[in-house]
Write a protein that holds these residues in place. Structure first.
Motif, PDB file in Angstrom:
ATOM      1  N   GLN A 184       0.865  -1.186   0.000  1.00 29.18           N
ATOM      2  CA  GLN A 184       0.000   0.000   0.000  1.00 29.18           C
ATOM      3  C   GLN A 184       0.900   1.234   0.000  1.00 29.18           C
ATOM      4  O   GLN A 184       1.907   1.260   0.708  1.00 29.18           O
ATOM      5  CB  GLN A 184      -0.827  -0.020   1.302  1.00 29.18           C
ATOM      6  N   TYR A 185       0.557   2.223  -0.827  1.00 26.68           N
ATOM      7  CA  TYR A 185       1.258   3.505  -0.747  1.00 26.68           C
ATOM      8  C   TYR A 185       0.690   4.308   0.405  1.00 26.68           C
ATOM      9  O   TYR A 185      -0.517   4.287   0.639  1.00 26.68           O
ATOM     10  CB  TYR A 185       1.019   4.313  -2.021  1.00 26.68           C
ATOM     11  N   TRP A 186       1.536   5.049   1.121  1.00 27.39           N
ATOM     12  CA  TRP A 186       1.105   6.009   2.145  1.00 27.39           C
ATOM     13  C   TRP A 186       1.747   7.353   1.816  1.00 27.39           C
ATOM     14  O   TRP A 186       2.859   7.396   1.290  1.00 27.39           O
ATOM     15  CB  TRP A 186       1.539   5.535   3.541  1.00 27.39           C
ATOM     16  N   PRO A 222       9.746  13.456  -9.143  1.00 32.10           N
ATOM     17  CA  PRO A 222       8.674  14.414  -9.385  1.00 32.10           C
ATOM     18  C   PRO A 222       7.606  13.815 -10.294  1.00 32.10           C
ATOM     19  O   PRO A 222       7.849  12.816 -10.989  1.00 32.10           O
ATOM     20  CB  PRO A 222       9.387  15.578 -10.080  1.00 32.10           C
ATOM     21  N   SER A 223       6.445  14.420 -10.247  1.00 34.46           N
ATOM     22  CA  SER A 223       5.370  14.029 -11.158  1.00 34.46           C
ATOM     23  C   SER A 223       4.813  15.266 -11.830  1.00 34.46           C
ATOM     24  O   SER A 223       4.769  16.338 -11.221  1.00 34.46           O
ATOM     25  CB  SER A 223       4.242  13.325 -10.398  1.00 34.46           C
ATOM     26  N   SER A 224       4.404  15.089 -13.077  1.00 39.90           N
ATOM     27  CA  SER A 224       3.655  16.156 -13.745  1.00 39.90           C
ATOM     28  C   SER A 224       2.264  16.160 -13.139  1.00 39.90           C
ATOM     29  O   SER A 224       1.689  15.099 -12.868  1.00 39.90           O
ATOM     30  CB  SER A 224       3.556  15.879 -15.246  1.00 39.90           C
ATOM     31  N   PHE A 284       5.781  13.312   1.027  1.00 42.87           N
ATOM     32  CA  PHE A 284       6.732  12.232   1.299  1.00 42.87           C
ATOM     33  C   PHE A 284       5.934  10.942   1.216  1.00 42.87           C
ATOM     34  O   PHE A 284       4.953  10.752   1.949  1.00 42.87           O
ATOM     35  CB  PHE A 284       7.366  12.401   2.685  1.00 42.87           C
ATOM     36  N   ASN A 285       6.319  10.063   0.293  1.00 47.99           N
ATOM     37  CA  ASN A 285       5.579   8.821   0.075  1.00 47.99           C
ATOM     38  C   ASN A 285       6.340   7.640   0.642  1.00 47.99           C
ATOM     39  O   ASN A 285       7.575   7.626   0.632  1.00 47.99           O
ATOM     40  CB  ASN A 285       5.366   8.602  -1.433  1.00 47.99           C
ATOM     41  N   ALA A 286       5.603   6.634   1.102  1.00 42.99           N
ATOM     42  CA  ALA A 286       6.233   5.421   1.625  1.00 42.99           C
ATOM     43  C   ALA A 286       5.331   4.230   1.366  1.00 42.99           C
ATOM     44  O   ALA A 286       4.108   4.366   1.327  1.00 42.99           O
ATOM     45  CB  ALA A 286       6.473   5.553   3.131  1.00 42.99           C
TER      46      ALA A 286
HETATM   47  C1  LIG Z   1       0.401  13.077  -3.567  1.00 39.92           C
HETATM   48  C2  LIG Z   1       0.520  11.598  -3.411  1.00 39.92           C
HETATM   49  O1  LIG Z   1       0.555  10.929  -4.693  1.00 39.92           O
HETATM   50  C3  LIG Z   1       1.736  10.891  -5.338  1.00 39.92           C
HETATM   51  O2  LIG Z   1       2.730  11.333  -4.817  1.00 39.92           O
HETATM   52  C4  LIG Z   1       1.774  10.360  -6.712  1.00 39.92           C
HETATM   53  C5  LIG Z   1       2.469  11.123  -7.640  1.00 39.92           C
HETATM   54  N1  LIG Z   1       2.562  10.741  -8.914  1.00 39.92           N
HETATM   55  C6  LIG Z   1       2.024   9.578  -9.341  1.00 39.92           C
HETATM   56  C7  LIG Z   1       2.182   9.214 -10.685  1.00 39.92           C
HETATM   57  C8  LIG Z   1       1.671   8.030 -11.149  1.00 39.92           C
HETATM   58  C9  LIG Z   1       0.976   7.185 -10.281  1.00 39.92           C
HETATM   59  O3  LIG Z   1       0.504   5.995 -10.833  1.00 39.92           O
HETATM   60  C10 LIG Z   1       0.173   4.939  -9.952  1.00 39.92           C
HETATM   61  C11 LIG Z   1       0.814   7.505  -8.938  1.00 39.92           C
HETATM   62  C12 LIG Z   1       1.327   8.734  -8.458  1.00 39.92           C
HETATM   63  C13 LIG Z   1       1.199   9.157  -7.101  1.00 39.92           C
HETATM   64  S1  LIG Z   1       0.383   8.134  -5.935  1.00 39.92           S
HETATM   65  C14 LIG Z   1       1.273   6.568  -5.997  1.00 39.92           C
HETATM   66  C15 LIG Z   1       2.783   6.791  -5.904  1.00 39.92           C
HETATM   67  C16 LIG Z   1       3.058   6.951  -4.508  1.00 39.92           C
HETATM   68  N2  LIG Z   1       3.185   7.103  -3.409  1.00 39.92           N
END
Ligand SMILES: CCOC(=O)c1cnc2ccc(OC)cc2c1SCCC#N
Length: 389
Positions: A186-188, A296-298, A342-344
């Motif tokens: 699970q992502y948190w 980073p993400s777009s 911050f993801n975990a």
């Molecule tokens: C703000 C919380 O979500 C993310 O950080 C994030 C960012 N970019 C993504 C791009 C593709 C994507 O596809 C599953 C998810 C994200 C996510 S949520 C899952 C990753 C983590 N933690």
């Protein structure tokens, strides 16, 4: 028909789940190298294979742009991963890497890069067996070519090239369920910039919460609490390797890192990977370690923001400093470096501290897979000591 391709592959099949008569280990034996297909698999006629030399600025740019525009998005198409060029060079050139495992597909006429898949070598321990594997990653097909069944032939081609180096197992992750996950994580997410996460629509103001109250809720001190908390340096590699190897030995699946692996994967690289340790002020012993990588993400379709600065928990070891305090210091550093979130994953011992550190559960899951290696049963996420990029 679902999983038409995966039912032809040496992976745990759904029909075999629970069959304890099947032993843990390789599903198929190695093939004699002379019997491995010498020539590349056939692509549809208008496409051709290419090897992507990530040292080439031009090629690295093409890979970066293909992923930036066509790689993984979340289910609500709010974000798309935007791996940086420095990150890609780091992720794809670990000790012993093979350029031939950085595989592209080009359109023959335009020479445009339209698809990509990679492997890097790794030693992964499964219980007491250290297995040479390929870590498969960055499978990406241009959005306009998604119905051409390119992914199966790309997976077969990277598998063929891995076999040519006498490696018969692989590890990979996916956000989708395929035959058959060894564990599902699970992502948190821990807000560092709650106002931005609310503005982009990821987070919502809690009931009876104002924006100011929410900002205050996620506020962090402006310096780490642990005495002796400092950035990792080259001279720390032997001690960090010892600390990490000992810590990872408790998990069922984990990387078998040596000093050259630790130097590559964990020495700080600006805007790619950050790592910190606790050196006891009295004894100068290194007792704890924490790290995160920058991905980073777009942000798709938002007027005010185009990029999300996200940190991802990597490897953390606590032997003296409580994990809660160590991870809080990591959050403090990430906030100081202007990360938005911050993801975990709930792997290793993370689950025990996430709630207290004000992480919230994500709605995405990450499934871990092994290729040509069966485990007795599925693992709990807390039994997994492997973080794939
Ligand atoms: C703000 C919380 O979500 C993310 O950080 C994030 C960012 N970019 C993504 C791009 C593709 C994507 O596809 C599953 C998810 C994200 C996510 S949520 C899952 C990753 C983590 N933690």
């Amino acid at each position: 028909k679902k999983h038409k391709f995966w039912e032809t592959q040496p992976v745990g099949q759904f029909k075999d789940v629970g069959d304890t008569s099947l032993p843990e280990g390789p599903i198929e034996p190695p093939t004699p190298l002379s019997e491995v297909k010498q020539e590349p698999y056939n692509l549809p006629s208008q496409y051709e294979w290419t090897t992507c030399d990530m040292d080439s600025e031009e090629t690295c740019n093409e890979v970066y742009n293909l992923l930036k525009n066509n790689y993984v998005e979340d289910d609500e198409n709010m974000f798309r991963f935007n791996y940086s060029k420095e990150f890609l060079r780091w992720a794809l050139r670990p000790p012993g890497f093979y350029r031939s495992w950085h595989i592209g597909v080009r359109a023959k006429t335009s020479k445009k890069l339209v698809a990509f898949i990679t492997g890097v070598p790794a030693r992964i321990r499964v219980r007491d067996e250290v297995v040479k594997m390929a870590e498969i990653n960055f499978l990406c097909v241009h959005k306009k070519l998604r119905t051409k069944r390119l992914a199966p032939v790309m997976i077969k081609e990277v598998t063929r090239r891995v076999h040519l180096e006498n490696i018969w197992q692989a590890a990979y992750t996916a956000g989708v369920v395929l035959p058959t996950p060894i564990t599902t994580c699970q992502y948190w997410h821990r807000s560092l910039n709650p106002k931005k996460l609310i503005d982009v629509g990821f987070s919502r103001l809690g009931a009876r919460m104002t924006m100011n109250r929410t900002i205050k809720l996620y506020k962090l001190p402006d310096s780490p609490a642990t005495p002796g908390f400092r950035k990792m340096e080259l001279c720390d590699v032997p001690a960090v390797t010892r600390l990490l190897r000992n810590y990872l030995s408790q998990f069922v699946v984990a990387p078998d890192f040596d000093e050259s692996d630790v130097e590559h994967w964990l020495l700080p690289t600006e805007d790619v990977v950050d790592s910190y340790l606790v050196e006891s002020p009295e004894t100068h012993e290194i007792t704890d370690f924490c790290s995160f990588y920058t991905l980073p993400s777009s942000i798709l379709g938002n007027q005010n923001y185009s990029s999300l600065k996200a940190a991802y928990s990597y490897y953390n070891v606590s032997t003296k400093t409580p994990l809660l305090q160590l991870m809080n210091d990591t959050l403090i550093v990430a906030k100081l470096k202007n990360f938005d979130v911050f993801n975990a994953l709930d792997v290793m011992h993370n689950e025990s501290v996430l709630k207290e550190l004000k992480f919230g559960p994500g709605d995405g899951q990450l499934h871990y897979y092994l290729y040509n290696y069966r485990t007795q049963s599925a693992l709990k996420p807390s039994e997994l000591g492997l973080v794939l990029l």
